[in-house]
Scaffold this motif. Sequence first.
Motif, PDB file in Angstrom:
ATOM      1  N   ALA A 131      -6.864   3.549   0.579  1.00 16.91           N
ATOM      2  CA  ALA A 131      -6.075   4.897  -0.432  1.00 16.91           C
ATOM      3  C   ALA A 131      -5.083   4.009  -1.563  1.00 16.91           C
ATOM      4  CB  ALA A 131      -4.876   5.612   0.351  1.00 16.91           C
ATOM      5  N   ALA A 132      -4.945   3.076  -1.669  1.00 18.00           N
ATOM      6  CA  ALA A 132      -3.886   2.150  -2.667  1.00 18.00           C
ATOM      7  C   ALA A 132      -4.396   1.908  -3.743  1.00 18.00           C
ATOM      8  CB  ALA A 132      -2.953   1.125  -1.710  1.00 18.00           C
ATOM      9  N   ARG A 133      -5.962   1.388  -3.656  1.00 23.66           N
ATOM     10  CA  ARG A 133      -7.402   1.366  -4.063  1.00 23.66           C
ATOM     11  C   ARG A 133      -7.627   1.668  -4.651  1.00 23.66           C
ATOM     12  NH1 ARG A 133     -10.131  -5.054  -2.796  1.00 23.66           N
ATOM     13  NH2 ARG A 133      -9.646  -4.244  -4.582  1.00 23.66           N
ATOM     14  N   ALA A 134      -6.929   3.439  -4.447  1.00 25.47           N
ATOM     15  CA  ALA A 134      -8.028   4.331  -5.282  1.00 25.47           C
ATOM     16  C   ALA A 134      -7.506   5.149  -5.831  1.00 25.47           C
ATOM     17  CB  ALA A 134      -8.309   5.578  -4.367  1.00 25.47           C
ATOM     18  N   THR A 135      -5.752   4.683  -6.110  1.00 22.72           N
ATOM     19  CA  THR A 135      -5.179   4.686  -7.637  1.00 22.72           C
ATOM     20  C   THR A 135      -4.589   3.470  -8.537  1.00 22.72           C
ATOM     21  OG1 THR A 135      -3.462   6.407  -5.884  1.00 22.72           O
ATOM     22  CG2 THR A 135      -2.553   5.520  -8.183  1.00 22.72           C
ATOM     23  N   LEU A 136      -4.559   2.111  -7.515  1.00 25.94           N
ATOM     24  CA  LEU A 136      -3.897   1.074  -8.052  1.00 25.94           C
ATOM     25  C   LEU A 136      -5.256   0.195  -8.675  1.00 25.94           C
ATOM     26  CD1 LEU A 136      -0.852  -0.032  -5.917  1.00 25.94           C
ATOM     27  CD2 LEU A 136      -0.987   0.572  -8.265  1.00 25.94           C
ATOM     28  N   ARG A 137      -4.950  -0.169  -9.388  1.00 26.32           N
ATOM     29  CA  ARG A 137      -6.511  -1.933 -10.259  1.00 26.32           C
ATOM     30  C   ARG A 137      -5.410  -2.960  -9.539  1.00 26.32           C
ATOM     31  NH1 ARG A 137      -6.663  -4.850 -14.230  1.00 26.32           N
ATOM     32  NH2 ARG A 137      -4.356  -3.558 -15.076  1.00 26.32           N
ATOM     33  N   SER A 171       0.635  -1.312  -0.115  1.00 25.88           N
ATOM     34  CA  SER A 171       0.139  -0.045  -0.411  1.00 25.88           C
ATOM     35  C   SER A 171       0.682   1.390   0.019  1.00 25.88           C
ATOM     36  CB  SER A 171      -0.947   0.047   1.450  1.00 25.88           C
ATOM     37  OG  SER A 171       0.057   0.002   2.237  1.00 25.88           O
ATOM     38  N   LYS A 172       1.896   1.431  -0.080  1.00 23.27           N
ATOM     39  CA  LYS A 172       2.965   2.565   0.537  1.00 23.27           C
ATOM     40  C   LYS A 172       4.200   1.827  -0.233  1.00 23.27           C
ATOM     41  CE  LYS A 172       2.046   3.492   5.291  1.00 23.27           C
ATOM     42  NZ  LYS A 172       2.613   3.572   6.016  1.00 23.27           N
ATOM     43  N   ALA A 220       2.567  -1.057  -8.689  1.00 24.70           N
ATOM     44  CA  ALA A 220       2.014  -0.878 -10.073  1.00 24.70           C
ATOM     45  C   ALA A 220       3.209  -0.882 -11.087  1.00 24.70           C
ATOM     46  CB  ALA A 220       2.035   0.677 -10.146  1.00 24.70           C
ATOM     47  N   PHE A 243       4.640  -0.552  -2.642  1.00 28.90           N
ATOM     48  CA  PHE A 243       2.385   0.529  -4.394  1.00 28.90           C
ATOM     49  C   PHE A 243       3.418   0.114  -4.887  1.00 28.90           C
ATOM     50  CE2 PHE A 243       1.422   3.539  -6.182  1.00 28.90           C
ATOM     51  CZ  PHE A 243      -0.030   3.946  -5.850  1.00 28.90           C
TER      52      PHE A 243
END
Length: 258
Positions: A46-52, A16-17, A25, A21
């Motif tokens: 928070a990570a899932r808001a950016t990563l698929r 997640s970070k 990605a 992260f």
Amino acid sequence: MDLGLSGKRVLVTGGSKGIGFACAAAFIAEGAEVAICSRQQANLDAARATLRVGAAFAADLSDPGQAGAMVAAAEAELGPIDILVNSAGAARRTPPDELTPAHWRAAMDAKYFSYINVIDPLVKLMAARGGGVIVNVIGNGGKIASPVHLAGGAANAALMLATAGLATAYAKQGVRVVGLNPGLTETGRVAEGLASDARLAGISVDEARARGIARIPLGRMATPEDIANTVLFLASPRASYVTGVNITMDGASTACVV
């Protein structure tokens, strides 16, 4: 270069970070199916808001029961895991005169067992299936002793030996195990470490950062993406003969043969 990672099922702990992260990605960009794990649900959100990502799991990996359940859930969600990237857990930096046996034990739980508790069930599953790759993002503190990172460095050193030993033990079953030891990298963990260094030396964090960069011949810290690019290569079929080694990646800060 086609790394041959499309369709691979990847589990990234600490995804997640920071470095984890960046690894998640990068695998997604290569067409892999990725699951991530973190101790905090908020970090996963928070990570899932950016990563698929294909799946995300909150678990305390220092607990073997939670780690085993997370591995089982990841395989149930994604299917058999082809690649495990361990990047979770970091030992708290502590000045040597403040260390107690409890600090040493906490460091082993935070780093060593957070990796081993995931590796143990998954390496056996990989061996039974006849293949798999494990990349352990460890850290150069296991090779170069730092006064404020003795307990964490000891955990890193133990992980290096476990990496080499597991690679030997499972090579005939088609499982590769590799360690990667980043030096100073632009992450929150390193920022916390620099703050500890600054307190011990009685200097500002900016000065501690400048001193750290001055020791790097390349003249800069690594980015998480720098580390992720190497992780992807090591996890790929392009590195099919690389196993049982712990690779230092510190911008030539450690100028030694071993």
